[in-house]
Design an enzyme around this catalytic site. Structure first.
Site, PDB file in Angstrom:
ATOM      1  N   GLU A  39     -18.827  10.596   2.456  1.00 32.69           N
ATOM      2  CA  GLU A  39     -17.764  11.200   1.640  1.00 32.69           C
ATOM      3  C   GLU A  39     -17.451  12.617   2.092  1.00 32.69           C
ATOM      4  OE1 GLU A  39     -15.696   9.710  -0.397  1.00 32.69           O
ATOM      5  OE2 GLU A  39     -16.745   7.859   0.078  1.00 32.69           O
ATOM      6  N   THR A  45     -10.232  13.960   6.661  1.00 30.85           N
ATOM      7  CA  THR A  45     -10.383  13.323   7.970  1.00 30.85           C
ATOM      8  C   THR A  45     -10.156  11.818   7.865  1.00 30.85           C
ATOM      9  OG1 THR A  45     -12.099  14.995   8.348  1.00 30.85           O
ATOM     10  CG2 THR A  45     -11.925  13.275   9.988  1.00 30.85           C
ATOM     11  N   TYR A 122     -15.417  16.819  -6.119  1.00 32.65           N
ATOM     12  CA  TYR A 122     -15.116  15.528  -5.480  1.00 32.65           C
ATOM     13  C   TYR A 122     -16.410  14.844  -5.026  1.00 32.65           C
ATOM     14  CZ  TYR A 122     -13.655  11.935  -2.277  1.00 32.65           C
ATOM     15  OH  TYR A 122     -13.511  10.718  -1.661  1.00 32.65           O
ATOM     16  N   ASP A 140      -8.463  12.196  -4.512  1.00 33.95           N
ATOM     17  CA  ASP A 140      -8.144  12.682  -3.168  1.00 33.95           C
ATOM     18  C   ASP A 140      -6.630  12.549  -2.968  1.00 33.95           C
ATOM     19  OD1 ASP A 140      -7.645  10.003  -2.710  1.00 33.95           O
ATOM     20  OD2 ASP A 140      -8.984   9.815  -0.994  1.00 33.95           O
ATOM     21  N   CYS A 194       0.158   2.050  -0.395  1.00 36.30           N
ATOM     22  CA  CYS A 194       1.044   3.098  -0.916  1.00 36.30           C
ATOM     23  C   CYS A 194       0.994   4.307   0.025  1.00 36.30           C
ATOM     24  CB  CYS A 194       0.608   3.486  -2.338  1.00 36.30           C
ATOM     25  SG  CYS A 194       1.834   4.490  -3.176  1.00 36.30           S
ATOM     26  N   CYS A 201       5.528  -1.899  -1.216  1.00 40.16           N
ATOM     27  CA  CYS A 201       5.545  -2.197  -2.654  1.00 40.16           C
ATOM     28  C   CYS A 201       5.473  -3.700  -2.926  1.00 40.16           C
ATOM     29  CB  CYS A 201       6.785  -1.603  -3.305  1.00 40.16           C
ATOM     30  SG  CYS A 201       6.827   0.193  -3.179  1.00 40.16           S
ATOM     31  N   CYS A 210       4.717   0.085 -11.835  1.00 39.44           N
ATOM     32  CA  CYS A 210       4.979   1.328 -11.102  1.00 39.44           C
ATOM     33  C   CYS A 210       6.402   1.819 -11.414  1.00 39.44           C
ATOM     34  CB  CYS A 210       4.816   1.072  -9.611  1.00 39.44           C
ATOM     35  SG  CYS A 210       5.177   2.530  -8.631  1.00 39.44           S
TER      36      CYS A 210
HETATM   37  S1  SF4 Z   1       4.544  -0.226  -6.174  1.00 38.35           S
HETATM   38 FE1  SF4 Z   1       4.153   1.912  -6.643  1.00 38.35          FE
HETATM   39  S2  SF4 Z   1       1.971   2.185  -6.321  1.00 38.35           S
HETATM   40 FE2  SF4 Z   1       2.567   0.283  -5.339  1.00 38.35          FE
HETATM   41  S3  SF4 Z   1       3.021   0.818  -3.214  1.00 38.35           S
HETATM   42 FE3  SF4 Z   1       4.948   0.914  -4.320  1.00 38.35          FE
HETATM   43  S4  SF4 Z   1       5.073   3.044  -4.949  1.00 38.35           S
HETATM   44 FE4  SF4 Z   1       2.959   2.718  -4.404  1.00 38.35          FE
END
Ligand code: SF4
Length: 358
Positions: A39, A45, A122, A140, A194, A201, A210
């Site tokens: 971690e 990185t 973290y 993160d 994402c 998506c 979302c």
């Molecule tokens: S649906 Fe939302 S969380 Fe999923 S990849 Fe698309 S933007 Fe990202």
């Protein structure tokens, strides 16, 4: 509205189905020390960059006690090229602290983990959730991106108060039975689905909830204020040769790139010529008189907070004993021994320009 049911469960189920195809150093390991090392390496990185460093590190220092007794130069050498060297120094100090204070075993609570030198929020949350199953959210860059897109968050994610808000909201959503899967799922979703550009998506388990996918403005999130351009410095360095040996200097341990070795030199001042700047810097830092020899070349390198253009020359020692005016230690070493010392990346780029003397 996000609930544990529609957010956490979808994420955890997705991760469990995909985890075999998403290998990340230390993840899925039951060894808390391996998770700690991985971690720390993964901060700032890429996974692909970390793998060889992680494997080499775990072979060299397989336990907290073996790291605690290692020589700092060797520890930095193992980290050479990975950047952010304070991480290596902190891991080393942390291992010594854990050996002395906790008998070589990582503690299992966040407040105790936070007492270890170099372990911040973290890393403590990562060890707590991934190694000990404590429901602590992990934040993160990937998590910030996913969460700000899912919620269409208009606050600047670069601000600590925004991160604090996201942390407390995720603390309500984290799966208390499977915190490791939840945290890893969120980070991996950001890494492979994402993504910053062209998120997939259609394949995303969170698509139905979302908000930015629904309003089709996904790439407007996360909101982040533009940073000022990085300052750019022009640096000159000299490979000073005395007989068969070259002078290297160790940077003070507590500063930038602390504990690494480098060649003497420094910034060119306004209106100064490169060669004059190099002779001035060498005199100030080492007290030596040198003759300027052949120019080796010029490289560019970007650190987190500034960029440099670095030019290097061979120099011949004329007179004087090397001083440690800006360093903690000096050594005259044979060229063939250069690779046994840890250098900052910019110095390594200069070394790559040189054919070893025969
Ligand atoms: S649906 Fe939302 S969380 Fe999923 S990849 Fe698309 S933007 Fe990202």
């Amino acid at each position: 509205m996000l609930t544990r049911q529609n957010f956490s469960n979808k994420l955890t189920t997705w991760f469990q189905a995909k985890r075999a195809h998403l290998p990340v150093p230390g993840r899925g390991d039951s060894n808390p020390y391996a998770i700690w090392v991985a971690e720390v390496m993964l901060q700032q990185t890429q996974v692909t960059t970390v793998w060889p460093y992680y494997e080499n590190w775990m072979e060299k220092y397989p336990s907290i006690s073996s790291l605690a007794v290692a020589d700092q130069d060797q520890v930095l050498k193992s980290w050479e090229g990975l950047g952010y060297y304070s991480r290596a120094r902190n891991l080393h100090r942390g291992a010594q602290y854990v050996t002395d204070t906790f008998n070589g075993k990582l503690p299992e609570t966040v407040p105790e983990l936070l007492k270890i030198p170099g372990v911040g929020t973290y890393t403590a949350a990562a060890i707590a959730s991934l190694a000990f199953g404590i429901p602590e959210p992990l934040i993160d860059g990937n998590v910030l991106r996913v969460y700000s897109r899912v919620t269409r968050l208009t606050a600047d994610i670069g601000l600590s108060k925004t991160k604090a808000t996201i942390t407390s909201e995720l603390a309500q959503l984290i799966n208390p039975e499977q915190p490791a899967e939840f945290n890893q799922g969120l980070m991996d979703l950001g890494r492979v689905i994402c993504t910053p550009r062209n998120p997939d998506c259609e394949s995303c388990p969170l698509k139905k909830i979302c908000l930015s996918a629904r309003t089709e403005d996904v790439e407007s999130f996360p909101v982040k204020e533009k940073r000022k351009p990085l300052p750019h410095y022009h640096i000159v360095i000299g490979l000073i040769q005395k007989g068969d040996y070259f002078l290297i200097q160790k940077r003070p341990v507590n500063g930038l790139l602390g504990g690494l070795w480098e060649f003497p030199g420094g910034k060119i001042e306004r209106g100064e010529k490169s060669e004059a700047a190099l002779l001035r810097e060498i005199k100030e830092e080492t007290g030596l008189d040198v003759d300027l020899g052949k120019k080796i070349g010029t490289i560019n390198h970007a650190y987190t907070h500034f960029k440099i253009t670095m030019s290097a020359w061979f120099c011949d020692w004329i007179a004087g004993e090397a001083q440690t005016n800006a360093s903690s230690e000096n050594k005259w070493i044979h060229f063939s021994d250069m690779n046994t010392y840890a250098f900052p990346k910019a110095n390594l780029k200069i070394l790559e320009l040189i054919s070893p003397p025969t």
